[in-house]
Motif scaffolding. Structure first.
Motif, PDB file in Angstrom:
ATOM      1  N   CYS A  19       3.203  -1.914  -3.500  1.00 42.30           N
ATOM      2  CA  CYS A  19       3.251  -2.140  -2.723  1.00 42.30           C
ATOM      3  C   CYS A  19       4.140  -2.978  -1.790  1.00 42.30           C
ATOM      4  CB  CYS A  19       2.004  -3.619  -2.238  1.00 42.30           C
ATOM      5  SG  CYS A  19       0.454  -2.718  -3.245  1.00 42.30           S
ATOM      6  N   LEU A  20       4.810  -4.365  -1.642  1.00 39.30           N
ATOM      7  CA  LEU A  20       5.676  -4.287  -1.013  1.00 39.30           C
ATOM      8  C   LEU A  20       6.954  -3.467  -0.829  1.00 39.30           C
ATOM      9  CD1 LEU A  20       7.553  -6.551  -0.242  1.00 39.30           C
ATOM     10  CD2 LEU A  20       8.637  -7.109  -2.370  1.00 39.30           C
ATOM     11  N   ILE A  22       6.414   0.195  -0.089  1.00 34.45           N
ATOM     12  CA  ILE A  22       5.627   1.206   1.162  1.00 34.45           C
ATOM     13  C   ILE A  22       6.072  -0.296   1.815  1.00 34.45           C
ATOM     14  CG2 ILE A  22       3.365   1.561   1.694  1.00 34.45           C
ATOM     15  CD1 ILE A  22       2.407   2.353  -1.157  1.00 34.45           C
ATOM     16  N   ALA A  23       5.372  -1.243   1.744  1.00 40.17           N
ATOM     17  CA  ALA A  23       5.824  -1.876   3.469  1.00 40.17           C
ATOM     18  C   ALA A  23       6.723  -2.100   3.590  1.00 40.17           C
ATOM     19  CB  ALA A  23       5.018  -3.249   3.229  1.00 40.17           C
TER      20      ALA A  23
END
Lengths: 216, 200
Positions: A19-20, A22-23
Motif C-alpha cells: 500500500c505504501l 502504491i501511494a
C-alpha cells in the motif's frame, strides 16, 4: 498455530508495504512533471532546495561529524540512537539562526574540526558516557555546525526550500551513520565502526591543522 | 482498510483530471493544473499537511477533516479580500509558528487535551488557507478552476497522508515520525529567521 500466526503477520506486513509503495509511486508519478515543468526558482541550485541539500554535504568536515553523530548514537543504543539525531539538527538550527542574525561565533573552523575529532574519538574508543553528557557535547558542537549554514544563506532563492534541503541533508547523514553503526552488534562490524571512528577523527585532525593554519 | 482507502484516493485523484479536461476549455485546464501545482510545489502548504498527518492517532481522520475545512475557509476568506488584522506580511510568521507548535506536539508526544489539539489544527488550517489565498490573489487571471485544482489536490493529499501515517503504530515507526517532526520544527524555525532578517 505458530506458523499461521507468522504467516498472518507476514501477509499483513506485505500488505502495508505494498500500500505504501502504491501511494509513493502515485505521488512520484504526480510530482516530477509538475515540479520540473512549472517551478523556475527554488528547486535547482539557486538558493532553493538543492542548494540547501548540497550545503551540508559539500564540506567533508561537516559530513564526517554528522555521520559520527549517527555512529555514536548507534553505539550508545536506545534512547540515544534517536535522541542524538533529533537533538543535533534542532540545536544546529539554533546555530544557523545565530549565523543568519550575524551573531559572531569564535573559531568556527576549529570548532567544527574539533567536533569531528571528538565524535570520531568517542566512536573509536567505544565511549559510553551518560546520555546527558553526550547530549551536551552534541549540543555544543551542533551550534558550530549550524552557524556557517545560516551565515551562508544566499540572498536569492526560496528560504523555506533552502531550510528544508539543509535540514533533510543533515538528518539523512545522521541516518546514514546510524545505519552503518548498526553493524556494531557483530564483531566484524564493531571493528569496522571503530575504524571508521578513527578515520573520522583523522579527518577532523586534518581540518584542525588547516583551520589553525588559516587562523580560523 | 486504510491501505485500500489510500489506493482509492489515488485512483480518484488520477480520475479527477479526466472529467475536468473533458468539460473545460484550455484555460480551465491550465488553471486546474496551476492549482494542483500551487499545492504540490509549495512547502508552506505541504508541511502543515504532513505534520497533522503525523499527529493523527491510528484510525483518526478528524484532524485531517478539520484542517481541510479550515484550509478551504481560509482560502476563500483571502480570495474575497478579507485579511487577518495587523501586518499582512506577518501571516507567514504566524503560520510557521503554528507549524512549530504542531511539530513540538508530535516530537514531545505530550498528552494534550483533544480540544486544544483541534484548535491548533484549526488555526493552522486557516493560516495555511489564507497563505494559499494570497498566492491565488497574486495571479489576477486565476479563476475558480485554480481554487478547485488546489483544494482537490489538498484533499487527496491530506487524507492520503493521514491514512498512511496513522497506520504506523510500531515503536520504531513512531520514533521515525518524531524525527521527521523535529526536522519540520527546524525548517520552520529557520524560515522564521530568514523571514525576520529579510523583512528587516
Amino acid at each position: 498455530m505458530l506458523d499461521t500466526d507468522i504467516q498472518r503477520r507476514r501477509t499483513g506486513h506485505a500488505g502495508t508495504v505494498s500500500c505504501l509503495a502504491i501511494a509513493l509511486l502515485a505521488l512520484c508519478a504526480l510530482l516530477p512533471g509538475v515540479v520540473l515543468g512549472h517551478v523556475e526558482v527554488g528547486i535547482s541550485g539557486d538558493g532553493g532546495f538543492v542548494s540547501g541539500l548540497l550545503h551540508p554535504v559539500t564540506g567533508l568536515d561537516h559530513v564526517v561529524a554528522m555521520v559520527a553523530v549517527g555512529l555514536w548514537g548507534a553505539i550508545l543504543g536506545a534512547p540515544a540512537i534517536w535522541i542524538l539525531p533529533i537533538a543535533f539538527p534542532l540545536i544546529m538550527t539554533v546555530g544557523a539562526v545565530l549565523g543568519i542574525l550575524d551573531f559572531p561565533l569564535p573559531a568556527i573552523g576549529i570548532g567544527i574540526a574539533a567536533s569531528a575529532i571528538f565524535l570520531g574519538g568517542m566512536v573509536a574508543a567505544n565511549a559510553r558516557p551518560p546520555l546527558a553528557i553526550a547530549f551536551l557535547a552534541i549540543a555544543f558542537f551542533a551550534i558550530y555546525h549550524g552557524h556557517p549554514h545560516g551565515a551562508a544563506l544566499p540572498d536569492f532563492g526560496v528560504p523555506l526550500l533552502y531550510a528544508a534541503g539543509f535540514v533533510v541533508a543533515t538528518g539523512l547523514l545522521h541516518v546514514g551513520g546510524i545505519a552503518f553503526g548498526l553493524l556494531y552488534r557483530w564483531p566484524a562490524g564493531k571493528t569496522a565502526v571503530r575504524t571508521m571512528g578513527v578515520g573520522i577523527a583523522a579527518v577532523g585532525g586534518y581540518f584542525l591543522l588547516l583551520a589553525i593554519g588559516r587562523g580560523l | 482498510m486504510a491501505g485500500h482507502a489510500v489506493f482509492l484516493l489515488m485512483v480518484g485523484a488520477a480520475a479527477f483530471s479526466t472529467p475536468a479536461y473533458a468539460h473545460g476549455n484550455a484555460d480551465t485546464l491550465h488553471q486546474i493544473s496551476d492549482g494542483v501545482v500551487l499545492f504540490f510545489t509549495a512547502l508552506e502548504f505541504l508541511l502543515p499537511v504532513l505534520i497533522v498527518a503525523l499527529l493523527a492517532q491510528p484510525n483518526e481522520l478528524r484532524l485531517a477533516i478539520i484542517q481541510v475545512a479550515a484550509l478551504g475557509i481560509g482560502l476563500l476568506t483571502a480570495v474575497v479580500g478579507l485579511q487577518i488584522p495587523g501586518d499582512p506580511s506577518a501571516l507567514g510568521l504566524y503560520a510557521r509558528g503554528y507549524l512549530i507548535v504542531l511539530g513540538l506536539l508530535v516530537l514531545t508526544n505530550l498528552r494534550i487535551p483533544t480540544g486544544v489539539v483541534l484548535v491548533v489544527v484549526l488555526v493552522t488550517g486557516m493560516l495555511t488557507g489564507l497563505e494559499a489565498g494570497e498566492a491565488v490573489n497574486d495571479d489576477p487571471a486565476a479563476g475558480s478552476a485554480l481554487i478547485v485544482g488546489f483544494l482537490s489536490s489538498a484533499i487527496c493529499f491530506y487524507f492520503s497522508a493521514t491514512l498512511v501515517a496513522s497506520r504506523y503504530t510500531e515503536g520504531w515507526q513512531r520514533i521515525a515520525m518524531r524525527v521527521v517532526a523535529s526536522w519540520i520544527v527546524a525548517i520552520a524555525v529557520l524560515d522564521i529567521a530568514f523571514m525576520s532578517v529579510r523583512s528587516g
